[in-house]
Design a protein around this motif. Structure first.
Motif, PDB file in Angstrom:
ATOM      1  N   VAL A  18       0.782  -6.594 -16.105  1.00 16.04           N
ATOM      2  CA  VAL A  18       0.436  -5.593 -15.186  1.00 16.04           C
ATOM      3  C   VAL A  18      -1.003  -5.560 -14.548  1.00 16.04           C
ATOM      4  O   VAL A  18      -1.355  -5.422 -13.238  1.00 16.04           O
ATOM      5  N   ALA A  22      -2.279  -6.303 -10.737  1.00 19.72           N
ATOM      6  CA  ALA A  22      -3.332  -5.281 -10.097  1.00 19.72           C
ATOM      7  C   ALA A  22      -4.415  -6.245  -9.389  1.00 19.72           C
ATOM      8  O   ALA A  22      -4.720  -5.897  -8.225  1.00 19.72           O
ATOM      9  N   THR A  25      -3.101  -8.294  -6.528  1.00 18.86           N
ATOM     10  CA  THR A  25      -2.981  -7.431  -5.349  1.00 18.86           C
ATOM     11  C   THR A  25      -4.061  -6.981  -4.655  1.00 18.86           C
ATOM     12  O   THR A  25      -4.134  -6.977  -3.211  1.00 18.86           O
ATOM     13  N   GLY A 176      -4.951   6.239  -5.900  1.00 23.37           N
ATOM     14  CA  GLY A 176      -4.686   5.887  -7.317  1.00 23.37           C
ATOM     15  C   GLY A 176      -5.439   7.106  -8.207  1.00 23.37           C
ATOM     16  O   GLY A 176      -5.951   7.968  -7.739  1.00 23.37           O
ATOM     17  N   ALA A 227      -2.561   0.412 -13.922  1.00 20.10           N
ATOM     18  CA  ALA A 227      -0.884   0.530 -13.548  1.00 20.10           C
ATOM     19  C   ALA A 227      -0.676   1.436 -12.260  1.00 20.10           C
ATOM     20  O   ALA A 227      -0.044   1.357 -11.492  1.00 20.10           O
ATOM     21  N   GLY A 228      -1.300   2.534 -12.512  1.00 15.93           N
ATOM     22  CA  GLY A 228      -1.201   3.436 -11.619  1.00 15.93           C
ATOM     23  C   GLY A 228      -1.665   3.317 -10.172  1.00 15.93           C
ATOM     24  O   GLY A 228      -1.347   3.160  -9.075  1.00 15.93           O
ATOM     25  N   LEU A 230      -2.337  -0.015  -9.156  1.00 15.89           N
ATOM     26  CA  LEU A 230      -1.301  -0.899  -8.803  1.00 15.89           C
ATOM     27  C   LEU A 230      -0.258  -0.353  -8.009  1.00 15.89           C
ATOM     28  O   LEU A 230       0.160  -0.791  -6.625  1.00 15.89           O
ATOM     29  N   ALA A 231       0.550   0.644  -8.606  1.00  9.68           N
ATOM     30  CA  ALA A 231       1.476   1.301  -7.824  1.00  9.68           C
ATOM     31  C   ALA A 231       1.105   1.907  -6.591  1.00  9.68           C
ATOM     32  O   ALA A 231       1.733   2.018  -5.372  1.00  9.68           O
ATOM     33  N   GLN A 234       0.560  -0.613  -3.947  1.00 12.65           N
ATOM     34  CA  GLN A 234       1.903  -1.117  -3.378  1.00 12.65           C
ATOM     35  C   GLN A 234       2.648   0.047  -2.515  1.00 12.65           C
ATOM     36  O   GLN A 234       3.214  -0.444  -1.504  1.00 12.65           O
ATOM     37  N   GLU A 235       2.314   1.383  -2.748  1.00 11.08           N
ATOM     38  CA  GLU A 235       2.813   2.298  -1.967  1.00 11.08           C
ATOM     39  C   GLU A 235       2.002   2.257  -0.479  1.00 11.08           C
ATOM     40  O   GLU A 235       2.758   2.458   0.483  1.00 11.08           O
ATOM     41  N   ARG A 238       3.621  -0.588   1.330  1.00  8.24           N
ATOM     42  CA  ARG A 238       4.971  -0.351   1.820  1.00  8.24           C
ATOM     43  C   ARG A 238       4.879   0.574   2.989  1.00  8.24           C
ATOM     44  O   ARG A 238       5.763   0.451   4.166  1.00  8.24           O
TER      45      ARG A 238
END
Length: 355
Positions: A18, A22, A25, A176, A227-228, A230-231, A234-235, A238
């Motif tokens: 993970v 990150a 990314t 984040g 991890a948060g 990274l999410a 990614q959002e 998107r």
């Protein structure tokens, strides 16, 4: 989540994957080339301290601007006082903008670096990083950028902008968690470790490993926060960074065009139509203390803003608002037009009461 780099258990390996994802990314997001040069920190303040305290030596000269946050200014003042670096803070141009000619005129034979924010956290004025990077490279200087206000909402390209060190935080426009951030360090740049300790590799060395990212990452990383982060990135990818900026800019413009005509309201910063801006509007209402204004906005209208100095003392000195402070409205992709219009009504009502 396991502890990345500590052991070969499944949870530790999952954490390592993970965290690497990150790194990769974020490196691509910022236009970098080597994920190992993406170092995680707890915020941009830590990253800026790492770079400023880890690069310069006595006799170096550094140039910065009046737009800076204390996360740049205080480490520089500390290096000036403790380690004998010299510092030039270039005066601002009209409405708190950067004087690029002044930056170039401040360069001396012993100048080592130019350090600047990508955008003022107080006014939203944006610095042209392409132009600043060209000035730095043309004169053989390091170029260090504080992207706290812009990472996530404005495009950043490390290679094209010729950035040597980019510092960012996760909890603002990257959307984040708090307690996340980092810095990207170009391969030609070396930073003395800000701290030393466990890395999970080369445990028998008496000093911090030379290879990145371990060179600057001592101790257990905030795996859950990363991890948060990274999410969140990614959002952003998107949705589309341009779409996010366009909506935030539209909401900011709606608010600005409405409040700038209200008697007694003074707005700070450069709002010429062609300029790219961070989605921020800073204002005052008459001579009322900014802290009183934000209390009224929250209690009467449910509008949450920020008052005071915003850790930007030189900008307040420029605008002569050291005592009054400013009220800062920040606009998010998740705000709605009706919320913006409610804020306008609140400002209008408060301003009318001051007449």
């Amino acid at each position: 989540m396991g502890n990345s780099g500590r052991g070969s258990g499944s949870t530790s390996l999952r954490a390592s994957r993970v965290i690497y994802e990150a790194r990769r990314t974020l490196t691509e997001f910022f236009g970098g080339t080597d994920p190992s040069r993406l170092v995680f920190t707890s915020n941009s303040t830590e990253g800026l301290n790492m770079a400023i305290r880890g690069i310069f030596v006595p006799g170096d000269h550094v140039i910065t601007t009046e737009l800076e946050h204390n996360s740049v200014l205080r480490p520089l003042y500390g290096e000036q006082e403790q380690n004998g670096i010299s510092l030039t803070i270039v005066k601002s141009g009209k409405q708190g903008t950067v004087d690029y000619e002044g930056i170039e005129a401040a360069i001396r034979p012993e100048t080592r670096a130019v350090i600047c924010t990508h955008a003022s956290n107080l006014t939203g004025n944006v610095v042209n990083l392409y132009r600043m990077g060209q000035i730095a490279k043309r004169n053989g200087l390091l170029f260090m950028v504080d992207a706290s206000q812009t990472a996530g909402v404005l495009p950043i390209d490390i290679e094209r902008m010729q950035i040597d060190v980019l510092c960012f935080t996760g909890h603002k426009s990257l959307m984040g968690p708090q307690g996340t951030g980092g810095l990207y360090v170009r391969e030609e740049v070396e930073i003395r470790p800000f701290k030393s300790g466990g890395t999970g590799v080369h445990s028998f060395l008496k000093k911090q490993p030379e290879e990145y990212p371990e060179h600057l990452e001592a101790g257990t990383l905030n795996g859950h926060g990363i991890a948060g982060l990274l999410a969140a990135v990614q959002e952003i990818e998107r949705i589309g960074q341009r779409q996010i900026y366009e909506k935030e800019h539209r909401l900011m413009t709606l608010f600005y065009e409405a409040v700038r005509q209200i008697p007694g309201v003074k707005i700070y910063g450069d709002f010429f139509e062609e300029n790219v801006r961070c989605p921020i509007v800073a204002l005052n209402i008459g001579n009322e203390d900014s802290s009183q204004i934000i209390d009224w906005l929250q209690e009467e209208y449910g509008i949450i803003t920020r008052a005071g100095a915003h850790c930007a003392p030189l900008m307040h000195a420029y605008f002569h608002t050291e005592k009054q402070g400013m009220v800062r409205f920040s606009f998010s992709y998740y705000n709605k037009e009706e919320e913006v219009l409610a804020a306008v009504r609140g400002v209008k009502t408060i301003a009318a009461a001051q007449q």
